[in-house]
Design an enzyme around this catalytic site. Structure first.
Site, mmCIF file in Angstrom:
data_model
loop_
_atom_site.group_PDB
_atom_site.id
_atom_site.type_symbol
_atom_site.label_atom_id
_atom_site.label_comp_id
_atom_site.label_asym_id
_atom_site.label_seq_id
_atom_site.Cartn_x
_atom_site.Cartn_y
_atom_site.Cartn_z
ATOM 1 N N LYS A 75 0.855 -1.187 0.000
ATOM 2 C CA LYS A 75 0.000 0.000 0.000
ATOM 3 C C LYS A 75 0.890 1.236 0.000
ATOM 4 O O LYS A 75 1.965 1.242 0.618
ATOM 5 C CB LYS A 75 -0.891 -0.036 1.237
ATOM 6 C CG LYS A 75 -1.953 1.046 1.323
ATOM 7 C CD LYS A 75 -2.818 0.831 2.556
ATOM 8 C CE LYS A 75 -3.899 1.876 2.724
ATOM 9 N NZ LYS A 75 -4.741 1.609 3.921
ATOM 10 N N SER A 150 -9.596 1.566 3.116
ATOM 11 C CA SER A 150 -8.786 2.399 2.248
ATOM 12 C C SER A 150 -7.750 1.617 1.433
ATOM 13 O O SER A 150 -7.176 2.144 0.481
ATOM 14 C CB SER A 150 -8.050 3.450 3.102
ATOM 15 O OG SER A 150 -7.163 2.824 4.010
ATOM 16 N N SER A 174 -9.701 -0.947 7.117
ATOM 17 C CA SER A 174 -9.153 -0.695 5.781
ATOM 18 C C SER A 174 -8.434 -1.866 5.137
ATOM 19 O O SER A 174 -8.059 -1.792 3.963
ATOM 20 C CB SER A 174 -8.207 0.511 5.823
ATOM 21 O OG SER A 174 -8.926 1.690 6.074
#
Length: 485
Positions: A75, A150, A174
């Site tokens: 990420k 997210s 997330s």
């Protein structure tokens, strides 16, 4: 057999070279990323150089580790030395960290191949990946739907076969929610099990790094590699290995279902959870229903505390030291104001303002202090719940993946974007481990996810129960995208 173990055997048996394997994934990214938008930055030079080292080791007749040569992704809020780390925000345009996050250091020691950095909601603030400065990642099961947030880019990449696995971060769901939306596995570890050093902070007392994978065995392998004590993170404790206990018998285990966890959950999602409970009963587990009234406090408690911490953490982005800087301004104060106004997206600005408000002198006692006390009550309520059961079974999200733009349309209540986190945030508030696994599909063929929540540092129990369910029910849904091995 999990995907990591299968690829490991292919490499070790010389059925494919690591360079060939890596090139397949890079080609798949080249062909599919325009539509999925899973990656912000692709790193072919880094990946192929890492792959070449693995091939040299195999050619020399050496054994390779389980993660060695396995193509993966990070990420884009996990620091990588010399590689853009943007948090999907304009304000970090061109930012290249001068150090690696601990988790990436650990994976490099394992000999992994990093394909690139994946998309996300800006500064991890969102539930759909659509607050990204680079546009949201798409769901590999339907391009008309979001991948979740997210860590939507990681979930899109793994679910779309553009990476074998990835690391995301989970502040209020997330990792688990995008894993649920994309029909894969997402593990949010206990707070402190995995080092946060090098993770760009959203809310420091909630953030935790964890794996997003195709299956539970892969999640255990990756978790065991990164769950190490790190002196650079004052909250780090590490964790016990989980892989050796995956196949343990679950007969007699007590699985709790809190009635309040089902409030507001769509009927098909609720039914999928009940079906999973029935499957566990068939395997010899006992289902225990109980009340958890404190759950109603988790969402407001989380958003008050998380936004307060975000207000503090994001104060460092001022255009002076790194990242984006406004071109036109009059003096230092105006430069900072313009930089932050132009560099941060609307959702990030909204959360900073709300966080600043609850920390202000006139409202600190009314909001922040009260939320801190409520967080303690939630922790105690979970402790009482675990006197009744070994783990808690719940939906990961109250619905399946939203349609693109749904959360930000004029017809949609803005609160819905925050209410979608209602099933996941209690875990972060209490610092507990939780794993999301697929448990069905809706009428549109979109995945439904359920989560297993455990006691602190008891990842081995939730992964064991998740693995046994996965082996019995096999709810994984293949997509048309990417590499097929």
């Amino acid at each position: 057999m999990g995907q990591i173990k299968r690829i490991h055997e292919m490499l070790q048996n010389k059925e494919i070279t690591c360079v060939e394997l890596t090139q397949q994934y890079l080609d798949a990214i080249e062909n599919s990323n325009r539509e999925l938008n899973a990656y912000i930055t692709v790193t072919p030079e880094v990946a192929l150089a890492q792959a070449k080292k693995v091939d040299e080791k195999i050619a020399a007749g050496e054994e390779i580790g389980m993660l060695e040569g396995i193509p993966m992704t990070l990420k884009d809020n996990i620091s990588t030395k010399g590689i853009d780390t943007t948090c999907a925000s304009k304000i970090l345009t061109g930012y290249k960290p001068i150090y690696d996050a601990t988790v990436y250091e650990l994976l490099q020691k394992e000999g992994v191949v990093m394909l690139g950095k994946t998309n996300m909601d800006e500064f991890a603030m969102g539930s759909s990946c659509e607050t990204s400065y680079y546009g949201g990642a798409k769901n590999p099961h339907s391009l008309d739907h979001v991948s979740g947030g997210s860590s939507g880019g990681v979930a899109s990449a793994v679910g779309g076969n553009l990476a074998v696995y990835g690391l995301g971060s989970d502040t209020g769901g997330s990792i688990r929610q995008p894993a649920s939306f994309c029909g894969i596995v997402g593990l949010k570890p206990t707070y402190g099990a995995v080092s946060r050093f090098g993770l760009i902070a959203y809310a420091s007392s909630f953030d935790q790094i964890g794996p997003i994978t195709h299956d539970v065995e892969d999640a255990a392998i990756v978790f065991d590699a990164i769950a190490k004590y790190d002196e650079r993170d004052s909250t780090s404790q590490g964790s016990e290995p989980t892989l050796p206990t995956l196949k343990d018998d679950i007969k007699g285990k007590k699985i709790g279902i809190a009635n309040q966890y089902l409030d507001g959950v769509r009927e098909d999602v609720k039914q999928a959870v009940f079906d999973a409970a029935k499957a566990y009963e068939e395997m010899g587990a006992e289902i225990v229903y109980f009340d958890f009234p404190e759950l109603k406090f988790a969402l407001p408690c989380y958003y008050i505390l998380a936004m307060a911490e975000a207000s503090s953490n994001l104060g460092r982005y001022d255009g002076i030291r790194y990242g984006y800087k406004a071109e036109h301004y009059n003096g230092t104060h105006d430069m900072i104001c313009r930089t932050r106004s132009e560099g941060f997206g609307k959702e990030v600005q909204r959360r900073i303002l709300m966080g600043t408000y609850v920390l202000s002198a006139g409202y600190y006692d009314a909001y922040y202090k009260k939320a801190v006390n409520l967080r303690g009550a939630i922790v105690e309520a979970f402790d009482r719940a675990f006197e009744l059961c070994d783990v808690i079974l719940a939906p990961t999200a109250p619905v399946t993946a939203f349609k693109n733009g749904y959360l930000f349309s004029e017809e949609t209540d803005q609160l819905e974007a925050y209410l979608s986190d209602i099933c996941t945030v209690p875990v972060n508030a209490a610092g507990l481990p939780g794993v999301s696994i697929p448990c069905g599909v809706d009428d549109e063929g979109l995945p439904i996810g359920m989560q297993l929540i455990g006691k602190k540092f008891d990842e081995k129990t939730i992964l064991n129960l998740a693995y046994r369910y996965e082996q019995k029910e096999d709810k994984f849904i293949e997509t048309k995208w990417g590499v097929k091995l």
